[in-house]
Design a protein around this motif. Structure first.
Motif, PDB file in Angstrom:
ATOM      1  N   ASP A   1      -6.149 -19.657 -17.791  1.00  0.00           N
ATOM      2  CA  ASP A   1      -5.297 -20.471 -18.653  1.00  0.00           C
ATOM      3  C   ASP A   1      -4.844 -21.745 -17.958  1.00  0.00           C
ATOM      4  N   VAL A   2      -4.678 -21.676 -16.643  1.00  0.00           N
ATOM      5  CA  VAL A   2      -4.176 -22.817 -15.876  1.00  0.00           C
ATOM      6  C   VAL A   2      -5.295 -23.601 -15.214  1.00  0.00           C
ATOM      7  N   PHE A   3      -6.289 -22.891 -14.684  1.00  0.00           N
ATOM      8  CA  PHE A   3      -7.315 -23.530 -13.867  1.00  0.00           C
ATOM      9  C   PHE A   3      -8.662 -23.703 -14.556  1.00  0.00           C
ATOM     10  N   GLY A   4      -8.834 -23.158 -15.723  1.00  0.00           N
ATOM     11  CA  GLY A   4     -10.162 -23.167 -16.326  1.00  0.00           C
ATOM     12  C   GLY A   4     -10.960 -21.975 -15.829  1.00  0.00           C
ATOM     13  N   GLU A   5     -12.273 -22.090 -15.800  1.00  0.00           N
ATOM     14  CA  GLU A   5     -13.116 -20.967 -15.391  1.00  0.00           C
ATOM     15  C   GLU A   5     -12.797 -20.527 -13.961  1.00  0.00           C
ATOM     16  N   VAL A   6     -12.862 -19.220 -13.744  1.00  0.00           N
ATOM     17  CA  VAL A   6     -12.576 -18.673 -12.423  1.00  0.00           C
ATOM     18  C   VAL A   6     -13.707 -17.761 -11.976  1.00  0.00           C
ATOM     19  N   GLU A   7     -13.780 -17.572 -10.694  1.00  0.00           N
ATOM     20  CA  GLU A   7     -14.691 -16.582 -10.118  1.00  0.00           C
ATOM     21  C   GLU A   7     -13.883 -15.333  -9.811  1.00  0.00           C
ATOM     22  N   VAL A   8     -14.383 -14.175 -10.206  1.00  0.00           N
ATOM     23  CA  VAL A   8     -13.635 -12.931 -10.053  1.00  0.00           C
ATOM     24  C   VAL A   8     -14.341 -12.007  -9.061  1.00  0.00           C
ATOM     25  N   ASP A   9     -13.590 -11.519  -8.115  1.00  0.00           N
ATOM     26  CA  ASP A   9     -14.054 -10.537  -7.142  1.00  0.00           C
ATOM     27  C   ASP A   9     -13.235  -9.274  -7.371  1.00  0.00           C
ATOM     28  N   ALA A  10     -13.837  -8.265  -7.983  1.00  0.00           N
ATOM     29  CA  ALA A  10     -13.113  -7.033  -8.324  1.00  0.00           C
ATOM     30  C   ALA A  10     -13.570  -5.887  -7.435  1.00  0.00           C
ATOM     31  N   TRP A  11     -12.694  -4.899  -7.275  1.00  0.00           N
ATOM     32  CA  TRP A  11     -13.055  -3.707  -6.510  1.00  0.00           C
ATOM     33  C   TRP A  11     -12.582  -2.460  -7.242  1.00  0.00           C
ATOM     34  N   ASP A  12     -13.362  -1.415  -7.114  1.00  0.00           N
ATOM     35  CA  ASP A  12     -13.077  -0.112  -7.733  1.00  0.00           C
ATOM     36  C   ASP A  12     -13.856   0.917  -6.947  1.00  0.00           C
ATOM     37  N   ALA A  13     -13.231   1.437  -5.898  1.00  0.00           N
ATOM     38  CA  ALA A  13     -13.956   2.317  -4.984  1.00  0.00           C
ATOM     39  C   ALA A  13     -12.960   3.107  -4.145  1.00  0.00           C
ATOM     40  N   PRO A  14     -13.400   4.231  -3.572  1.00  0.00           N
ATOM     41  CA  PRO A  14     -12.532   5.012  -2.679  1.00  0.00           C
ATOM     42  C   PRO A  14     -12.393   4.306  -1.333  1.00  0.00           C
ATOM     43  N   LEU A  15     -11.425   3.434  -1.226  1.00  0.00           N
ATOM     44  CA  LEU A  15     -11.311   2.532  -0.089  1.00  0.00           C
ATOM     45  C   LEU A  15     -10.205   2.905   0.886  1.00  0.00           C
ATOM     46  N   LEU A  16      -9.486   3.998   0.609  1.00  0.00           N
ATOM     47  CA  LEU A  16      -8.387   4.390   1.479  1.00  0.00           C
ATOM     48  C   LEU A  16      -8.380   5.911   1.591  1.00  0.00           C
ATOM     49  N   THR A  17      -8.154   6.397   2.782  1.00  0.00           N
ATOM     50  CA  THR A  17      -8.087   7.845   3.005  1.00  0.00           C
ATOM     51  C   THR A  17      -6.763   8.194   3.662  1.00  0.00           C
ATOM     52  N   LEU A  18      -5.993   9.034   2.995  1.00  0.00           N
ATOM     53  CA  LEU A  18      -4.713   9.495   3.531  1.00  0.00           C
ATOM     54  C   LEU A  18      -4.942  10.812   4.264  1.00  0.00           C
ATOM     55  N   PRO A  19      -4.692  10.847   5.567  1.00  0.00           N
ATOM     56  CA  PRO A  19      -5.116  12.008   6.369  1.00  0.00           C
ATOM     57  C   PRO A  19      -4.121  13.156   6.427  1.00  0.00           C
ATOM     58  N   THR A  20      -2.865  12.893   6.075  1.00  0.00           N
ATOM     59  CA  THR A  20      -1.844  13.926   6.253  1.00  0.00           C
ATOM     60  C   THR A  20      -0.969  14.043   5.001  1.00  0.00           C
ATOM     61  N   LYS A  21      -0.252  15.145   4.917  1.00  0.00           N
ATOM     62  CA  LYS A  21       0.705  15.331   3.827  1.00  0.00           C
ATOM     63  C   LYS A  21       1.787  14.254   3.874  1.00  0.00           C
ATOM     64  N   ALA A  22       2.212  13.893   5.065  1.00  0.00           N
ATOM     65  CA  ALA A  22       3.250  12.866   5.204  1.00  0.00           C
ATOM     66  C   ALA A  22       2.757  11.512   4.695  1.00  0.00           C
ATOM     67  N   SER A  23       1.493  11.201   4.933  1.00  0.00           N
ATOM     68  CA  SER A  23       0.969   9.908   4.462  1.00  0.00           C
ATOM     69  C   SER A  23       0.877   9.875   2.938  1.00  0.00           C
ATOM     70  N   ILE A  24       0.590  11.008   2.310  1.00  0.00           N
ATOM     71  CA  ILE A  24       0.606  11.075   0.845  1.00  0.00           C
ATOM     72  C   ILE A  24       2.019  10.807   0.325  1.00  0.00           C
ATOM     73  N   ARG A  25       2.984  11.478   0.921  1.00  0.00           N
ATOM     74  CA  ARG A  25       4.387  11.273   0.516  1.00  0.00           C
ATOM     75  C   ARG A  25       4.790   9.807   0.668  1.00  0.00           C
ATOM     76  N   ASP A  26       4.483   9.215   1.828  1.00  0.00           N
ATOM     77  CA  ASP A  26       4.897   7.834   2.083  1.00  0.00           C
ATOM     78  C   ASP A  26       4.190   6.851   1.155  1.00  0.00           C
ATOM     79  N   TYR A  27       2.922   7.108   0.875  1.00  0.00           N
ATOM     80  CA  TYR A  27       2.168   6.236  -0.029  1.00  0.00           C
ATOM     81  C   TYR A  27       2.854   6.164  -1.390  1.00  0.00           C
ATOM     82  N   LEU A  28       3.343   7.281  -1.872  1.00  0.00           N
ATOM     83  CA  LEU A  28       4.011   7.301  -3.168  1.00  0.00           C
ATOM     84  C   LEU A  28       5.416   6.715  -3.088  1.00  0.00           C
ATOM     85  N   LEU A  29       6.127   6.953  -2.009  1.00  0.00           N
ATOM     86  CA  LEU A  29       7.457   6.373  -1.861  1.00  0.00           C
ATOM     87  C   LEU A  29       7.391   4.847  -1.838  1.00  0.00           C
TER      88      LEU A  29
END
Length: 230
Positions: A165-193
């Protein structure tokens, strides 16, 4: 779909939430978003990083002249100079100043991102590059049972069109992939917090989900050169 809303800005009152999220990404992500942004700015000599936080983009492009801009003083104190406290909708620089302007995971804090994008366009030199990156509403689907992410004003699903809307045509770089691995229960908790999930729900997810947990990251980066504008 619910009406999009701005993501609350709590960096002055709770900067450690952001810092914990950055540490989780640094420790467990298989890609570096800021390196991805930096790769688009190889020809830029002077860059303005809008919503710079504590200088993650600086670390990804140490050979560039970069000015950080943010509203949060706790972050700016830790950002390498030069840096400036200012609003993205009122950038205190002259027209045609910068070779690149970035807005990484910050435009969703604004009720309407377009005025900030117009300011970015104004301070870009002809030939300068604007990069805006954000996450998708469906990011981290592995946690769908523990959190609901309401639509924001700048989600990856609509972000390219908003930039367009502001710049006209744009180039888009999208991602959709398993790009992060949480190794512990604590990291799952912190990720959500970090994502403002209640302690009760975060603890429940940490208890019920198996580790290591591979997390699907979804988002998009839209970039546009001012040289092509009419």
């Amino acid at each position: 779909m619910a009406t999009p809303g701005a993501v609350p800005f709590d960096y002055d009152s709770n900067p450690d939430r952001y810092r914990m999220g950055s540490k989780l990404s640094n420790d467990h992500s298989r890609i570096n978003l800021y390196a991805r942004v930096a790769a688009r700015l190889t020809g830029a000599d002077l860059v303005l990083d809008v919503g710079c936080a504590e200088g993650v983009l600086c670390e990804a492009m140490p050979d560039k002249r970069l000015i950080g801009l943010d509203m949060s003083m706790p972050f700016l104190r830790n950002h390498p100079a030069p840096r400036i406290q200012a609003n993205a909708t009122a950038i205190p620089f002259r027209d045609n100043t910068f070779d690149g302007v970035t807005a990484v995971n910050m435009l969703y804090h604004l009720t309407d991102p377009r005025p900030a994008l117009k300011e970015a366009k104004r301070v870009l030199k002809p030939g300068g590059v604007m990069i805006a990156a954000t996450i998708a509403r469906t990011d981290s689907p592995e946690f769908a049972g523990y959190r609901t992410r309401p639509p924001t004003t700048f989600d990856a699903e609509e972000a390219p069109e908003i930039v367009r809307d502001v710049f006209g045509e744009v180039e888009v770089d999208a991602w959709d992939a398993p790009l992060l691995t949480l190794p512990t229960k604590a990291s799952i908790r912190d990720y959500l917090l970090v994502r403002r999930v209640s302690r009760e729900a975060a603890d429940k997810a940490a208890q019920e989900l198996d580790v290591p947990l591979s997390v699907t990251k979804r988002g998009a980066m839209a970039n546009r050169s001012k040289a092509c504008l009419t």
